[in-house]
Design an enzyme around this catalytic site. Sequence first.
Site, PDB file in Angstrom:
ATOM      1  N   HIS A 155      74.813  42.580  61.605  1.00  0.00           N
ATOM      2  CA  HIS A 155      73.341  42.646  61.485  1.00  0.00           C
ATOM      3  C   HIS A 155      72.928  43.187  60.116  1.00  0.00           C
ATOM      4  O   HIS A 155      71.845  43.743  59.969  1.00  0.00           O
ATOM      5  CB  HIS A 155      72.720  43.519  62.581  1.00  0.00           C
ATOM      6  CG  HIS A 155      73.231  43.225  63.956  1.00  0.00           C
ATOM      7  ND1 HIS A 155      72.625  42.327  64.808  1.00  0.00           N
ATOM      8  CD2 HIS A 155      74.333  43.676  64.616  1.00  0.00           C
ATOM      9  CE1 HIS A 155      73.317  42.251  65.942  1.00  0.00           C
ATOM     10  NE2 HIS A 155      74.367  43.053  65.841  1.00  0.00           N
ATOM     11  N   SER A 276      65.486  37.033  32.388  1.00  0.00           N
ATOM     12  CA  SER A 276      64.102  36.684  32.674  1.00  0.00           C
ATOM     13  C   SER A 276      63.345  36.561  31.357  1.00  0.00           C
ATOM     14  O   SER A 276      63.587  37.328  30.418  1.00  0.00           O
ATOM     15  CB  SER A 276      63.470  37.766  33.546  1.00  0.00           C
ATOM     16  OG  SER A 276      62.063  37.763  33.381  1.00  0.00           O
ATOM     17  N   LYS A 282      66.209  42.221  33.459  1.00  0.00           N
ATOM     18  CA  LYS A 282      66.763  41.404  34.535  1.00  0.00           C
ATOM     19  C   LYS A 282      68.085  40.739  34.195  1.00  0.00           C
ATOM     20  O   LYS A 282      68.313  40.297  33.091  1.00  0.00           O
ATOM     21  CB  LYS A 282      65.767  40.299  34.929  1.00  0.00           C
ATOM     22  CG  LYS A 282      64.493  40.796  35.569  1.00  0.00           C
ATOM     23  CD  LYS A 282      64.739  41.498  36.893  1.00  0.00           C
ATOM     24  CE  LYS A 282      65.082  40.543  38.002  1.00  0.00           C
ATOM     25  NZ  LYS A 282      63.955  39.673  38.357  1.00  0.00           N
ATOM     26  N   GLU A 289      72.395  31.545  43.466  1.00  0.00           N
ATOM     27  CA  GLU A 289      71.141  31.094  44.082  1.00  0.00           C
ATOM     28  C   GLU A 289      71.059  29.576  44.133  1.00  0.00           C
ATOM     29  O   GLU A 289      70.641  28.991  45.137  1.00  0.00           O
ATOM     30  CB  GLU A 289      69.951  31.649  43.298  1.00  0.00           C
ATOM     31  CG  GLU A 289      69.790  33.148  43.442  1.00  0.00           C
ATOM     32  CD  GLU A 289      68.727  33.674  42.486  1.00  0.00           C
ATOM     33  OE1 GLU A 289      67.590  33.862  42.927  1.00  0.00           O
ATOM     34  OE2 GLU A 289      69.037  33.867  41.293  1.00  0.00           O
TER      35      GLU A 289
END
Length: 457
Positions: A155, A276, A282, A289
């Site tokens: 979980h 970024s 970043k 992704e």
Amino acid sequence: MTTLWGGCFQKETDARVRAFQDSLGFDFRLWPYEIAVNRAHARMLVKIGVLTEAEGETILKGLDKIYDDFASGKAEPVGEEDVHSLIEALLVKWAGEVGKKLHTGRSRNDQVATDLRLYLRDEIDAVRGMLREFRLALVELAAEHVETLMPGFTHLQPAQPVTFAHHLLAYYEMFTRDDARFEDCRRRMNVLPLGAGALAGTTFPLDRGFVAEALGFDAISENSMDAVSDRDFVVEFCAAAALVFVHLSRLCEEVILWATPQFGFIELDDAFATGSSMMPQKKNPDVAELCRGKTGRVVGNLAGLLILLKGLPLAYNKDLQEDKPLLFDTADTLKGCLGVFIPMMQKLKVSRERMRDAAHRGFLTATDLAEYLVRKGVPFREAHEAAGEVVVYCLEQGKGLDSLSLDDYRRFSPVIDQDVFESVRLEQALQARRVLGGPAPEAVRERIESLMKFLKY
Ligand code: ARG
């Protein structure tokens, strides 16, 4: 512009229909397979006396020229309906009238089914090579982290202690089953359709065994209508690919999580991350992704194929032409993702400290405490209850299971002794998980050694 089927037509095809139905734009990539099939068919026609030796020679020479022209980029794939008509047109151009004899006893329907199987055979071999490299990369990384403690989650909540090696090897198992699915798919696919003709074979006494052998097929299709009209082998490939992506997307998700400052378990190599345009701090895990995102396409391609095939009457239908964009996109996406994901994994920086720190939070050995009580004679249900109460106490006191005193422990059960500290110690809890398939470093090390031998040789 000529077609392969003009005989009974009184009119030119409407330009809009031409543009609509032409598949050359996407099936051209089958050209090496189309030429291989043409070569085998030509040689077989000579063998059964449909072509003379000299005619066969002329055709084979013409095919060689077409091959060289495409291989060197000299010839442009334009002006014809599909890869089959293109190569036939070029053959007539280079070999002359005899080129028109090559289509004896066959149809584009059995040709395209044959081309596609040859293409997929190569794709499977390439994908399996990449999966092997991937699995080796996982095992090599695991080899460095047999002792690297990390929290195992259920979980996404800290659950029990595992190691980074054990976690990585879970993926090894998934990708190994994926590999076996491709192997299985290849075996079932390696059956020659050529000879099925349009749907009902041919009156020529084709030597299908000769063609099968020339093209490396293990068997010959038994039913001409099935041979030209099913694409279940394409579905199998796309299903195996979809499962690779389902597995890969899980690893992607974890890489993304692990690379957050909140987890800090890993750092991506600069060459495999992006920044970024606005936020200077970043470092984004775009590779993971994108692979996670492309899973949607690949699963969609599988669904598209199944829907395409559903309800098609026998035998060939033009609907089947739509299999190719879905299949090609699946194969390209799969190889594209593995091609960048594997080196990204090979260059991963792993923070043993952050993993270990995380393992020290979350009371990962609460189950071990319960099992300790069971060994002292407490029924498991009561032991579970008592261990839960200990955890609540730890939370109140801001302590861990290993920093309580024996007196603290005794408040919860009189059977607890000094040896409880061994049981709740993470390293000990890990060592104790020696059950087959468990994370104990000794067992995992052995597994890695045998996998290394198997994967390297
Ligand atoms: N381009 C077609 C396909 O991909 C080849 C077979 C065409 N056959 C036909 N009878 N129109 O399915």
